[in-house]
Design a protein around this motif. Sequence first.
Motif, PDB file in Angstrom:
ATOM      1  N   TYR A  72       0.812  -1.218   0.000  1.00  0.00           N
ATOM      2  CA  TYR A  72       0.000   0.000   0.000  1.00  0.00           C
ATOM      3  C   TYR A  72       0.846   1.269   0.000  1.00  0.00           C
ATOM      4  O   TYR A  72       0.474   2.281   0.617  1.00  0.00           O
ATOM      5  CB  TYR A  72      -0.958  -0.005   1.199  1.00  0.00           C
ATOM      6  CG  TYR A  72      -1.926  -1.162   1.160  1.00  0.00           C
ATOM      7  CD1 TYR A  72      -2.957  -1.204   0.229  1.00  0.00           C
ATOM      8  CD2 TYR A  72      -1.772  -2.240   2.038  1.00  0.00           C
ATOM      9  CE1 TYR A  72      -3.826  -2.280   0.177  1.00  0.00           C
ATOM     10  CE2 TYR A  72      -2.638  -3.323   1.996  1.00  0.00           C
ATOM     11  CZ  TYR A  72      -3.657  -3.339   1.064  1.00  0.00           C
ATOM     12  OH  TYR A  72      -4.513  -4.412   1.003  1.00  0.00           O
ATOM     13  N   CYS A  73       1.962   1.229  -0.695  1.00  0.00           N
ATOM     14  CA  CYS A  73       2.761   2.437  -0.879  1.00  0.00           C
ATOM     15  C   CYS A  73       2.204   3.222  -2.070  1.00  0.00           C
ATOM     16  O   CYS A  73       1.389   2.714  -2.850  1.00  0.00           O
ATOM     17  CB  CYS A  73       4.227   2.076  -1.104  1.00  0.00           C
ATOM     18  SG  CYS A  73       5.016   1.366   0.372  1.00  0.00           S
ATOM     19  N   TYR A  74       2.650   4.446  -2.219  1.00  0.00           N
ATOM     20  CA  TYR A  74       2.115   5.320  -3.271  1.00  0.00           C
ATOM     21  C   TYR A  74       3.159   6.386  -3.585  1.00  0.00           C
ATOM     22  O   TYR A  74       4.220   6.455  -2.961  1.00  0.00           O
ATOM     23  CB  TYR A  74       0.797   5.956  -2.823  1.00  0.00           C
ATOM     24  CG  TYR A  74       0.885   6.713  -1.518  1.00  0.00           C
ATOM     25  CD1 TYR A  74       1.094   8.090  -1.483  1.00  0.00           C
ATOM     26  CD2 TYR A  74       0.775   6.041  -0.302  1.00  0.00           C
ATOM     27  CE1 TYR A  74       1.187   8.782  -0.298  1.00  0.00           C
ATOM     28  CE2 TYR A  74       0.867   6.733   0.906  1.00  0.00           C
ATOM     29  CZ  TYR A  74       1.077   8.098   0.903  1.00  0.00           C
ATOM     30  OH  TYR A  74       1.176   8.772   2.089  1.00  0.00           O
ATOM     31  N   GLY A  75       2.878   7.190  -4.620  1.00  0.00           N
ATOM     32  CA  GLY A  75       3.780   8.269  -4.985  1.00  0.00           C
ATOM     33  C   GLY A  75       4.711   7.938  -6.131  1.00  0.00           C
ATOM     34  O   GLY A  75       5.470   8.782  -6.587  1.00  0.00           O
ATOM     35  N   TYR A  76       4.663   6.707  -6.610  1.00  0.00           N
ATOM     36  CA  TYR A  76       5.535   6.288  -7.701  1.00  0.00           C
ATOM     37  C   TYR A  76       4.682   5.754  -8.851  1.00  0.00           C
ATOM     38  O   TYR A  76       3.563   5.286  -8.656  1.00  0.00           O
ATOM     39  CB  TYR A  76       6.516   5.207  -7.243  1.00  0.00           C
ATOM     40  CG  TYR A  76       5.849   3.913  -6.823  1.00  0.00           C
ATOM     41  CD1 TYR A  76       5.666   2.876  -7.735  1.00  0.00           C
ATOM     42  CD2 TYR A  76       5.401   3.717  -5.516  1.00  0.00           C
ATOM     43  CE1 TYR A  76       5.050   1.687  -7.360  1.00  0.00           C
ATOM     44  CE2 TYR A  76       4.781   2.538  -5.127  1.00  0.00           C
ATOM     45  CZ  TYR A  76       4.609   1.532  -6.058  1.00  0.00           C
ATOM     46  OH  TYR A  76       3.985   0.364  -5.691  1.00  0.00           O
ATOM     47  N   SER A  77       5.208   5.834 -10.062  1.00  0.00           N
ATOM     48  CA  SER A  77       4.503   5.267 -11.222  1.00  0.00           C
ATOM     49  C   SER A  77       5.408   4.327 -12.009  1.00  0.00           C
ATOM     50  O   SER A  77       4.976   3.745 -13.004  1.00  0.00           O
ATOM     51  CB  SER A  77       4.015   6.388 -12.149  1.00  0.00           C
ATOM     52  OG  SER A  77       5.115   7.173 -12.596  1.00  0.00           O
ATOM     53  N   TRP A  78       6.658   4.188 -11.529  1.00  0.00           N
ATOM     54  CA  TRP A  78       7.631   3.402 -12.281  1.00  0.00           C
ATOM     55  C   TRP A  78       8.589   2.729 -11.312  1.00  0.00           C
ATOM     56  O   TRP A  78       9.149   3.387 -10.431  1.00  0.00           O
ATOM     57  CB  TRP A  78       8.387   4.310 -13.249  1.00  0.00           C
ATOM     58  CG  TRP A  78       9.522   3.680 -14.014  1.00  0.00           C
ATOM     59  CD1 TRP A  78      10.852   3.908 -13.852  1.00  0.00           C
ATOM     60  CD2 TRP A  78       9.422   2.725 -15.077  1.00  0.00           C
ATOM     61  NE1 TRP A  78      11.590   3.165 -14.739  1.00  0.00           N
ATOM     62  CE2 TRP A  78      10.732   2.426 -15.509  1.00  0.00           C
ATOM     63  CE3 TRP A  78       8.347   2.092 -15.706  1.00  0.00           C
ATOM     64  CZ2 TRP A  78      10.995   1.518 -16.535  1.00  0.00           C
ATOM     65  CZ3 TRP A  78       8.615   1.193 -16.733  1.00  0.00           C
ATOM     66  CH2 TRP A  78       9.925   0.924 -17.137  1.00  0.00           C
ATOM     67  N   LEU A  79       8.762   1.434 -11.448  1.00  0.00           N
ATOM     68  CA  LEU A  79       9.749   0.702 -10.664  1.00  0.00           C
ATOM     69  C   LEU A  79      10.829   0.204 -11.615  1.00  0.00           C
ATOM     70  O   LEU A  79      10.579  -0.675 -12.448  1.00  0.00           O
ATOM     71  CB  LEU A  79       9.104  -0.494  -9.948  1.00  0.00           C
ATOM     72  CG  LEU A  79       8.231  -0.189  -8.729  1.00  0.00           C
ATOM     73  CD1 LEU A  79       7.586  -1.471  -8.215  1.00  0.00           C
ATOM     74  CD2 LEU A  79       9.034   0.482  -7.629  1.00  0.00           C
ATOM     75  N   ASN A  80      12.005   0.772 -11.480  1.00  0.00           N
ATOM     76  CA  ASN A  80      13.131   0.398 -12.337  1.00  0.00           C
ATOM     77  C   ASN A  80      14.141  -0.349 -11.472  1.00  0.00           C
ATOM     78  O   ASN A  80      14.994   0.245 -10.816  1.00  0.00           O
ATOM     79  CB  ASN A  80      13.756   1.647 -12.950  1.00  0.00           C
ATOM     80  CG  ASN A  80      14.820   1.301 -13.971  1.00  0.00           C
ATOM     81  OD1 ASN A  80      14.692   0.319 -14.708  1.00  0.00           O
ATOM     82  ND2 ASN A  80      15.881   2.088 -14.026  1.00  0.00           N
ATOM     83  N   ILE A  81      14.015  -1.660 -11.458  1.00  0.00           N
ATOM     84  CA  ILE A  81      14.841  -2.497 -10.581  1.00  0.00           C
ATOM     85  C   ILE A  81      15.812  -3.278 -11.462  1.00  0.00           C
ATOM     86  O   ILE A  81      15.506  -4.368 -11.960  1.00  0.00           O
ATOM     87  CB  ILE A  81      13.971  -3.455  -9.745  1.00  0.00           C
ATOM     88  CG1 ILE A  81      12.937  -2.635  -8.946  1.00  0.00           C
ATOM     89  CG2 ILE A  81      14.829  -4.277  -8.796  1.00  0.00           C
ATOM     90  CD1 ILE A  81      11.956  -3.488  -8.176  1.00  0.00           C
ATOM     91  N   THR A  82      16.995  -2.716 -11.653  1.00  0.00           N
ATOM     92  CA  THR A  82      17.988  -3.351 -12.526  1.00  0.00           C
ATOM     93  C   THR A  82      19.086  -4.065 -11.745  1.00  0.00           C
ATOM     94  O   THR A  82      19.999  -4.628 -12.341  1.00  0.00           O
ATOM     95  CB  THR A  82      18.627  -2.303 -13.447  1.00  0.00           C
ATOM     96  OG1 THR A  82      19.206  -1.259 -12.656  1.00  0.00           O
ATOM     97  CG2 THR A  82      17.583  -1.705 -14.381  1.00  0.00           C
TER      98      THR A  82
END
Length: 198
Positions: A144-154
Amino acid sequence: MATSLAFGSCSFSLPGFYSSVDKTLAQCQCKNLTKFSLRANYDSRFQSRVDNWIHFATTSKVQQLHLELNFREDADRFVFGDDSFFINPHFTHLHLEHCFFNPVGPINWNNLTHLTISDVSLDHGLIENILSGSPLLDTLKLYYCYGYSWLNITSKSVKNLVLHGYHDPDDIINYLDDVIGINAPYISSLEIVGTFLL
């Protein structure tokens, strides 16, 4: 000698609980603490006391830290006040619920392998700071986190990703407009729970 400490209260009668934790920690002589857990209701009157408890845990070289600090009003939410929390070579497992943070400098959690964050705002810069500062991170769970629209996990170390809900308490009406993009080429397990537009 105790290797773990756990404190919990669901009551909003806070002074008694906070005083009991103070007394217990004042009598505790733990130089190497494996686990420290705190589950309690919170308001801003107790900021300095919680800061002191966290300082106790970190100076005791705690490896597994669980903080769950529920609040009623936005003005009473817990915000980490000491950036030294974000430079810690001892953490291996962190669970941070209703604990808001935005460190000034880079995060350095060199031995962290498991991170759970719940019910807080995470912008892209903060997520990048977490990932770049946690080179051994294997499991990342966002509840239930918020504030992001993109997860870039490299990062090649991150193998397990859990997304459990996306809840912005300030945007109840347009919650279905939130679209989350994910770039995580090295994960081997992805768990998504709740309503998402991907």
